[in-house]
Design a protein around this motif. Structure first.
Motif, PDB file in Angstrom:
ATOM      1  N   MET A   1       5.257  -2.329  -2.531  1.00  0.00           N
ATOM      2  CA  MET A   1       5.782  -3.487  -3.257  1.00  0.00           C
ATOM      3  C   MET A   1       4.672  -4.101  -4.119  1.00  0.00           C
ATOM      4  O   MET A   1       3.495  -3.773  -3.963  1.00  0.00           O
ATOM      5  N   ASP A   2       5.077  -5.029  -4.981  1.00  0.00           N
ATOM      6  CA  ASP A   2       4.113  -5.654  -5.874  1.00  0.00           C
ATOM      7  C   ASP A   2       3.182  -6.592  -5.110  1.00  0.00           C
ATOM      8  O   ASP A   2       3.464  -7.002  -3.982  1.00  0.00           O
ATOM      9  N   SER A   3       2.070  -6.950  -5.732  1.00  0.00           N
ATOM     10  CA  SER A   3       1.032  -7.736  -5.061  1.00  0.00           C
ATOM     11  C   SER A   3       1.512  -9.132  -4.673  1.00  0.00           C
ATOM     12  O   SER A   3       1.130  -9.662  -3.623  1.00  0.00           O
ATOM     13  N   ILE A   4       2.342  -9.755  -5.519  1.00  0.00           N
ATOM     14  CA  ILE A   4       2.836 -11.095  -5.202  1.00  0.00           C
ATOM     15  C   ILE A   4       3.665 -11.059  -3.919  1.00  0.00           C
ATOM     16  O   ILE A   4       3.526 -11.918  -3.038  1.00  0.00           O
ATOM     17  N   THR A   5       4.518 -10.050  -3.812  1.00  0.00           N
ATOM     18  CA  THR A   5       5.346  -9.922  -2.614  1.00  0.00           C
ATOM     19  C   THR A   5       4.495  -9.692  -1.379  1.00  0.00           C
ATOM     20  O   THR A   5       4.724 -10.308  -0.324  1.00  0.00           O
ATOM     21  N   ASP A  38      -3.937  -2.653  -0.632  1.00  0.00           N
ATOM     22  CA  ASP A  38      -3.771  -2.144  -1.995  1.00  0.00           C
ATOM     23  C   ASP A  38      -5.063  -2.096  -2.796  1.00  0.00           C
ATOM     24  O   ASP A  38      -5.055  -1.689  -3.963  1.00  0.00           O
ATOM     25  N   LEU A  39      -6.167  -2.495  -2.197  1.00  0.00           N
ATOM     26  CA  LEU A  39      -7.446  -2.399  -2.902  1.00  0.00           C
ATOM     27  C   LEU A  39      -7.849  -0.947  -3.139  1.00  0.00           C
ATOM     28  O   LEU A  39      -8.781  -0.681  -3.895  1.00  0.00           O
ATOM     29  N   ASP A  40      -7.130  -0.012  -2.513  1.00  0.00           N
ATOM     30  CA  ASP A  40      -7.449   1.395  -2.750  1.00  0.00           C
ATOM     31  C   ASP A  40      -7.136   1.816  -4.184  1.00  0.00           C
ATOM     32  O   ASP A  40      -7.559   2.892  -4.624  1.00  0.00           O
ATOM     33  N   VAL A  41      -6.409   0.977  -4.946  1.00  0.00           N
ATOM     34  CA  VAL A  41      -6.125   1.324  -6.344  1.00  0.00           C
ATOM     35  C   VAL A  41      -7.394   1.333  -7.180  1.00  0.00           C
ATOM     36  O   VAL A  41      -7.413   1.912  -8.270  1.00  0.00           O
ATOM     37  N   PHE A  42      -8.450   0.730  -6.679  1.00  0.00           N
ATOM     38  CA  PHE A  42      -9.713   0.703  -7.416  1.00  0.00           C
ATOM     39  C   PHE A  42     -10.561   1.946  -7.145  1.00  0.00           C
ATOM     40  O   PHE A  42     -11.638   2.096  -7.720  1.00  0.00           O
ATOM     41  N   ILE A  43     -10.092   2.826  -6.285  1.00  0.00           N
ATOM     42  CA  ILE A  43     -10.805   4.069  -6.002  1.00  0.00           C
ATOM     43  C   ILE A  43     -10.372   5.129  -7.010  1.00  0.00           C
ATOM     44  O   ILE A  43      -9.176   5.374  -7.192  1.00  0.00           O
ATOM     45  N   HIS A  55      -2.934   7.246  -3.419  1.00  0.00           N
ATOM     46  CA  HIS A  55      -2.665   5.820  -3.212  1.00  0.00           C
ATOM     47  C   HIS A  55      -1.735   5.676  -2.007  1.00  0.00           C
ATOM     48  O   HIS A  55      -0.932   6.558  -1.730  1.00  0.00           O
ATOM     49  N   ARG A  56      -1.854   4.567  -1.296  1.00  0.00           N
ATOM     50  CA  ARG A  56      -1.133   4.364  -0.038  1.00  0.00           C
ATOM     51  C   ARG A  56      -1.531   5.435   0.973  1.00  0.00           C
ATOM     52  O   ARG A  56      -0.697   5.969   1.711  1.00  0.00           O
ATOM     53  N   GLY A  57      -2.804   5.742   0.998  1.00  0.00           N
ATOM     54  CA  GLY A  57      -3.325   6.725   1.944  1.00  0.00           C
ATOM     55  C   GLY A  57      -3.996   6.055   3.123  1.00  0.00           C
ATOM     56  O   GLY A  57      -3.351   5.377   3.920  1.00  0.00           O
TER      57      GLY A  57
END
Length: 342
Positions: A1-5, A38-43, A55-57
């Motif tokens: 889901m999105d970050s706000i949620t 979700d900080l893994d998106v920066f990898i 992602h989502r690993g």
């Protein structure tokens, strides 16, 4: 889901567990913990395919988050002890704020590696990645509870019950559409071995159905509010991979999507598309794998994700179709029965 949620979910989970200890710091901590996975998106894993499938690993794995929550709780207790907070209550807050993130992600279509490093993508595909009807109760509860500080924890708990009920409804809605989809496919003699069903953007009324059938796939839309149970489908070509060997990124993408991919040779570009995420003619994950030279030979490249067109112009049509208006199928790229290519 999105970050706000995810932040809102983390905050309400923290508020519900904190009880009378709930305050602004608790909500902020819960929001931060709720977005942490979700900080893994920066990898950067080296290319757009790897960044997508990984992602989502590890950051979404319950097997990782469980010991990580113990570590975080221990550090808090050691360096910033909190009065009136037992280790077990603080650990429960940290754990649930972290774990509810991947559990909620599992309701989307993307695929979450809940048991990493064990291989497997888990997806219920019952809510869109952004769904205001799920998020709003969480935000409203925080706002109302903040205005009535004495009842903040209670409002957080009520919001969690309401949002969980909505997730339950999404599974029921998908089951309704799934039964109609299988009946419609069997009526036409189409294969039902590989069928993917997911909600369209921002709702759980209108659903997209994709059925693989050899070199083709069938797409259809079905609303829970449809007056007629039959689903109209249009045939699309899946294409084929033009080379003898497949690069490891393609193998990874096929595994990630359950083989719901489409191959296109467009303007001398070799494009592979994830069929699960998006809408007719506007799929979210398209990757260029190579290009064709003047001699007709394909030259592979590091896969690059292509930009996705906006769906803003289709939102009104989708809204009307979600309310059961089957006459606008053609406007959304669907044929009207009987289809010429059936």
């Amino acid at each position: 889901m999105d970050s706000i949620t995810q932040a809102a979910l983390g905050a309400t989970v923290a508020g519900a567990i904190a009880g009378r200890r709930c305050n602004a710091k608790v909500l902020l901590a819960g929001a931060l913990l709720g977005t942490l996975p979700d900080l893994d998106v920066f990898i950067d894993y080296g290319d757009d395919i790897s960044n997508t499938v990984k992602h989502r690993g590890f950051s979404h794995s319950i097997l990782i988050l469980l010991p990580f929550s113990l570590l975080v709780t221990g550090l808090f207790q050691r360096f910033k002890p909190l009065p009136d907070w037992s280790f077990s209550r603080l650990w429960l807050l940290v754990l649930l704020c972290l774990v509810t993130h991947p559990l909620l992600d599992t309701f989307t279509s993307y695929g979450t590696q809940l048991l990493w490093p064990l291989h497997g993508y888990y997806s219920l595909s019952s809510v869109f990645i952004i769904d205001p009807l799920y998020t709003l109760p969480l935000l409203i509860a925080i706002a109302i509870g903040w205005a009535r500080k004495a009842s903040l924890s209670r409002y957080c708990l009520i919001a969690l019950v309401a949002s969980s009920a909505y997730l339950s409804w999404s599974l029921i809605a998908k089951q309704i559409v799934e039964e109609r989809a299988y009946a419609s496919l069997k009526l036409r003699g189409f294969s039902t071995e590989k069928v993917f069903i997911a909600p369209t953007p921002f709702n759980t009324l209108l659903w997209r159905v994709v059925a693989l059938d050899g070199e083709h796939y069938w797409e259809g839309l079905a609303s829970v509010l449809d007056s007629h149970p039959d689903i109209e489908f249009i045939s699309q070509s899946r294409g084929e991979w033009p080379l003898v060997t497949q690069p490891e990124q393609l193998v990874a993408l096929r595994d990630f999507t359950g083989d719901f991919v489409r191959y296109e040779q467009l303007n001398k570009q070799l494009i592979v598309t994830d069929l699960r995420l998006g809408m007719f003619g506007n799929l979210a994950f398209k990757f260029q794998f190579g290009s064709q030279d003047d001699s007709g030979e394909w030259r592979l490249q590091v896969p690059e994700r292509l930009p996705q067109p906006s769906i803003q112009g289709e939102l009104k049509l989708l809204r009307d179709r979600a309310l059961g208006d089957q006459t606008i199928n053609a406007s959304l790229g669907l044929c009207t029965l009987p289809c010429a290519n059936m």
